[in-house]
Structure formats: structure tokens, C-alpha cells
Design a protein around this motif. Structure first.
Motif, PDB file in Angstrom:
ATOM      1  N   ALA A 119       0.813  -1.215   0.000  1.00 55.66           N
ATOM      2  CA  ALA A 119       0.000   0.000   0.000  1.00 55.66           C
ATOM      3  C   ALA A 119       0.846   1.264   0.000  1.00 55.66           C
ATOM      4  CB  ALA A 119      -0.959   0.005   1.209  1.00 55.66           C
ATOM      5  N   ASN A 120       1.945   1.251   0.749  1.00 57.32           N
ATOM      6  CA  ASN A 120       2.771   2.457   0.794  1.00 57.32           C
ATOM      7  C   ASN A 120       3.491   2.668  -0.536  1.00 57.32           C
ATOM      8  OD1 ASN A 120       3.930   4.728   2.251  1.00 57.32           O
ATOM      9  ND2 ASN A 120       5.851   3.586   2.162  1.00 57.32           N
ATOM     10  N   GLY A 121       4.020   1.599  -1.119  1.00 55.15           N
ATOM     11  CA  GLY A 121       4.670   1.727  -2.409  1.00 55.15           C
ATOM     12  C   GLY A 121       3.697   2.193  -3.484  1.00 55.15           C
ATOM     13  N   ARG A 122       2.477   1.679  -3.453  1.00 55.89           N
ATOM     14  CA  ARG A 122       1.468   2.105  -4.418  1.00 55.89           C
ATOM     15  C   ARG A 122       1.071   3.562  -4.207  1.00 55.89           C
ATOM     16  NH1 ARG A 122      -2.787  -0.297  -3.095  1.00 55.89           N
ATOM     17  NH2 ARG A 122      -2.193  -1.913  -1.596  1.00 55.89           N
ATOM     18  N   ALA A 123       0.989   3.971  -2.928  1.00 52.41           N
ATOM     19  CA  ALA A 123       0.674   5.374  -2.639  1.00 52.41           C
ATOM     20  C   ALA A 123       1.780   6.282  -3.156  1.00 52.41           C
ATOM     21  CB  ALA A 123       0.472   5.575  -1.137  1.00 52.41           C
ATOM     22  N   LEU A 124       3.036   5.852  -2.987  1.00 52.91           N
ATOM     23  CA  LEU A 124       4.162   6.654  -3.461  1.00 52.91           C
ATOM     24  C   LEU A 124       4.166   6.732  -4.988  1.00 52.91           C
ATOM     25  CD1 LEU A 124       6.717   8.233  -2.753  1.00 52.91           C
ATOM     26  CD2 LEU A 124       7.968   6.059  -2.749  1.00 52.91           C
ATOM     27  N   ALA A 125       3.889   5.622  -5.648  1.00 48.46           N
ATOM     28  CA  ALA A 125       3.849   5.614  -7.113  1.00 48.46           C
ATOM     29  C   ALA A 125       2.739   6.526  -7.621  1.00 48.46           C
ATOM     30  CB  ALA A 125       3.650   4.190  -7.620  1.00 48.46           C
ATOM     31  N   GLN A 129       2.944  10.451  -9.358  1.00 49.12           N
ATOM     32  CA  GLN A 129       2.473  10.350 -10.749  1.00 49.12           C
ATOM     33  C   GLN A 129       3.418   9.503 -11.602  1.00 49.12           C
ATOM     34  OE1 GLN A 129       1.939  14.567 -11.734  1.00 49.12           O
ATOM     35  NE2 GLN A 129      -0.241  14.395 -11.202  1.00 49.12           N
ATOM     36  N   GLY A 130       3.866   8.403 -11.010  1.00 42.67           N
ATOM     37  CA  GLY A 130       4.699   7.456 -11.724  1.00 42.67           C
ATOM     38  C   GLY A 130       6.171   7.791 -11.760  1.00 42.67           C
ATOM     39  N   LEU A 131       6.578   8.883 -11.136  1.00 41.73           N
ATOM     40  CA  LEU A 131       7.994   9.232 -11.109  1.00 41.73           C
ATOM     41  C   LEU A 131       8.784   8.217 -10.289  1.00 41.73           C
ATOM     42  CD1 LEU A 131      10.259  11.196 -11.842  1.00 41.73           C
ATOM     43  CD2 LEU A 131       9.635  12.563  -9.837  1.00 41.73           C
ATOM     44  N   ILE A 132       8.148   7.662  -9.245  1.00 42.16           N
ATOM     45  CA  ILE A 132       8.754   6.613  -8.430  1.00 42.16           C
ATOM     46  C   ILE A 132       7.922   5.347  -8.605  1.00 42.16           C
ATOM     47  CG2 ILE A 132       9.470   5.901  -6.117  1.00 42.16           C
ATOM     48  CD1 ILE A 132       9.519   8.880  -5.349  1.00 42.16           C
ATOM     49  N   ARG A 133       8.576   4.249  -8.950  1.00 39.18           N
ATOM     50  CA  ARG A 133       7.888   2.982  -9.157  1.00 39.18           C
ATOM     51  C   ARG A 133       8.327   1.986  -8.078  1.00 39.18           C
ATOM     52  NH1 ARG A 133       7.215   2.804 -15.740  1.00 39.18           N
ATOM     53  NH2 ARG A 133       6.701   5.019 -15.905  1.00 39.18           N
TER      54      ARG A 133
END
Length: 343
Positions: A119-125, A129-133
Motif C-alpha cells: 500500500a505504501n509503495g502504491r501510494a508513493l507511485a 504520478q509514476g515518477l517513483i515505481r
């Protein structure tokens, strides 16, 4: 990536994993991850929301809540003010990536170490706006269900195994090849304690995947040299926070059934800092709550300083921060381990 440590024999690794609390408690984790037990009694939205002035932190907070599966929701309801902290760090990482020089189309990457349903990785992605995957490892396959419900597969990937099973060879396979060059950020989500106290081995394993100048975060529940102080901090966590979300009977059940296994793998703050300092030039304590601490480590002092300069204020009652006087750079006296090929 850094040069990897010598590979463990697969059979030996499997034997070690079978003896770990991570797998011994698999039935309990499955029950939590499917929502069959220990479901929070009320909404997880921060009761300190009015103290969050930054609209970007609020956006991150809302993304975390919206994408959280049952086990991650249980985690947010169990660790005092980790929701607010993950939001604070996620926004700072997004801003750090936005401010970093990059080629057109270049993106950044996050490896989440046994981080529930990602969930945290998805929130960051999503927030970036996709800058961090993101790539999330988790040995609990029930976590894959909420991951797939919420994930954009172009931005986030899930590996349904222990982080110990992540290898350079895995990152060369078609499914995970976008991470073949390693990760700009790594976040351990209170995972190490469910294996052993061998932080050196655990840190060495994930260290090999960090790009030069990358940032590695470690969120851990820590032991304390004074057992009475440990219990005092536990009591404050349970009575002043967890009662918002769980009944006294549920809190007592978890204490009896799970915490003994968890505590077997916990180390003290001094032991964790010592292990990190053997692998990284710089270690900073970012946050403390009851018996939990969050640290960031890197070989690049300037990158840490840039990150710290973008990090907003802690949102948390002061009564939960027991290591507040130690927030900042932490050092130990022993020499750092130099790894072959290290930049």
C-alpha cells in the motif's frame, strides 16, 4: 547495484525461513490479511488530520487509506502515528525525486521489504504520478489480493516471497526487469524482527540492491535494555492508541499469541545502529513512537541532507516519542565494513 554477498544455499535458506516467526505465524498473518480477525473498529483516518497543513501530505494520507488491505490496515491501527509518518516521508521522497536531475523519461524506484500488500509503495507511485515505481516483497500470498485490486501494474509490482528470495537474477527476469539496475530507495517495513536478530545478514542482503547514493529506511520495533521501560512504552501504545481500534480482548490476545515470537527477533536501537553503521557511512534517526523507530541510512551525506530538508514536521503527540532527544545523526565507534565494488 552493489556487489552481492555470497549466495545462501537454497535448501539452507528454506530451512531458516521455516523456523522464522514470519512463517511460524503464517496462519495468524493469513487471518489478518483476509480480514478474518483483528479488523480495526473504526476508520483509520488520522484524528490529527487538522494538524496537517500540507495538502500533499493529506493527499498521500488519503491514498494510503484508500489502498490499504486488511493486514496493512491492521498495521496502521497498531503502530501509533505510522500513518502520518509514512505520509510525511512519502511526500519528501516525491519532492526529492522531482528535484533530482534526470534524463527525459527517467524514473526512480522503491523496494519495499516484506511490506504487506504494498500500500505504501502504491501510494508513493500514485502520489509521484509514476515518477517513483515500486516493488513489494511479501511471503503472505493473501496480501497479493488487495495489491492486485489497487495496483497500477505499470507502476508497481509484487513478489509473493520473502525478501530473502529477491536476488539479482530475479531482477533480470521479464516481470521485474525494470528494477534490474537496483533501487534508489529501500524501505524495510518492520520485517526483520520476524526472522532473526541477525541484522548484519539482513542488511547485507538488501544493501546489494541499493544504487550508489540511494537511501535505505528501516522501520523497526526495538527491544530495550530495561524490560520495565519496554513494557511502559508498550502500555502507552496499547492503552493510549490501540484502544481506538481494537477491544481490550483483542489487544490481550495479540500480546499473548504473537508478541513473544516477534520480540524474539527484536534488537535494541544501539544494536541496529551498530549493524547499519557497518554497512553505511551515515545513519540518521528520523522518528520514534512507543517502541518503534524509523532510521535512514546512506553513503551519500548530501542526499540525506537534501531529503531531510524536504521532510515536513512530525505529526504525533509528544508523549509517544521516547527517543526524541536522539533524533538526528547517530554514530558508533567501530569501523564500517567495506564491500567489494562499493562506490
Amino acid at each position: 547495484m552493489n556487489t552481492c554477498p555470497p549466495p545462501m544455499d537454497e535448501a539452507s535458506l528454506d530451512r531458516d525461513l521455516q523456523q522464522s516467526a514470519m512463517l511460524k505465524l503464517a496462519e495468524h498473518f493469513h487471518s489478518l490479511a483476509t480480514g478474518a480477525s483483528q479488523v480495526p473498529l473504526q476508520s483509520l483516518h488520522s484524528h490529527l488530520r487538522s494538524q496537517i497543513d500540507d495538502p500533499h501530505v493529506l493527499d498521500y494520507h488519503d491514498r494510503l487509506i484508500a489502498g490499504a488491505g486488511p493486514l496493512f490496515s491492521h498495521f496502521l491501527a497498531s503502530v501509533p502515528y505510522i500513518l502520518e509518518e509514512l505520509s510525511r516521508v512519502g511526500v519528501a521522497l516525491t519532492r526529492l525525486a522531482q528535484a533530482s536531475p534526470r534524463e527525459a523519461g527517467e524514473t526512480f524506484s522503491l523496494f519495499e521489504v516484506d511490506a504487506f500488500d504494498g500500500a505504501n509503495g502504491r501510494a508513493l507511485a500514485g502520489h509521484s504520478q509514476g515518477l517513483i515505481r515500486s516493488l513489494t516483497a511479501s511471503p503472505n500470498r493473501a496480501n497479493q489480493i488487495p495489491f492486485e485490486q489497487h495496483a497500477d501494474p505499470a507502476l508497481s509490482r509484487f513478489y509473493p516471497q520473502s525478501f530473502f528470495k529477491v536476488s539479482p537474477a530475479l531482477l533480470q527476469t521479464p516481470e521485474y526487469q525494470s528494477f534490474s539496475q537496483g533501487f534508489d530507495f529501500i524501505y524495510e517495513m518492520a520485517a526483520f524482527q520476524f526472522y532473526t536478530r541477525d541484522r548484519d545478514r539482513q542488511i547485507a542482503h538488501i544493501r546489494q540492491f541499493l544504487k550508489p547514493g540511494g537511501l535505505a529506511f528501516f522501520l523497526e520495533k526495538l527491544n530495550h535494555p530495561d524490560p520495565q521501560e519496554y513494557q511502559r512504552r508498550e502500555q502507552i501504545k496499547d492503552e493510549a492508541f490501540k484502544t481506538r481500534y481494537f477491544s481490550e480482548e483483542e489487544i490481550r490476545w495479540k500480546r499473548q499469541q504473537m508478541l513473544e515470537q516477534m520480540q524474539n527477533g527484536q534488537v535494541t536501537l544501539e544494536e541496529l545502529v551498530s549493524a547499519l553503521s557497518a554497512r553505511f557511512k551515515h545513519v540518521h534517526l528520523l522518528w520514534s513512537s512507543s517502541n518503534f523507530c524509523e532510521l535512514v541510512a546512506s553513503d551519500d551525506s548530501q542526499q540525506i541532507e537534501r531529503f531531510l530538508g524536504l521532510l515536513g514536521p512530525v505529526v504525533q503527540p509528544a508523549a509517544f516519542c521516547f527517543e526524541g532527544a536522539r533524533i538526528g545523526r547517530l554514530t558508533v565507534s567501530h569501523a564500517r565494513v567495506e564491500e567489494p565494488g562499493h562506490v
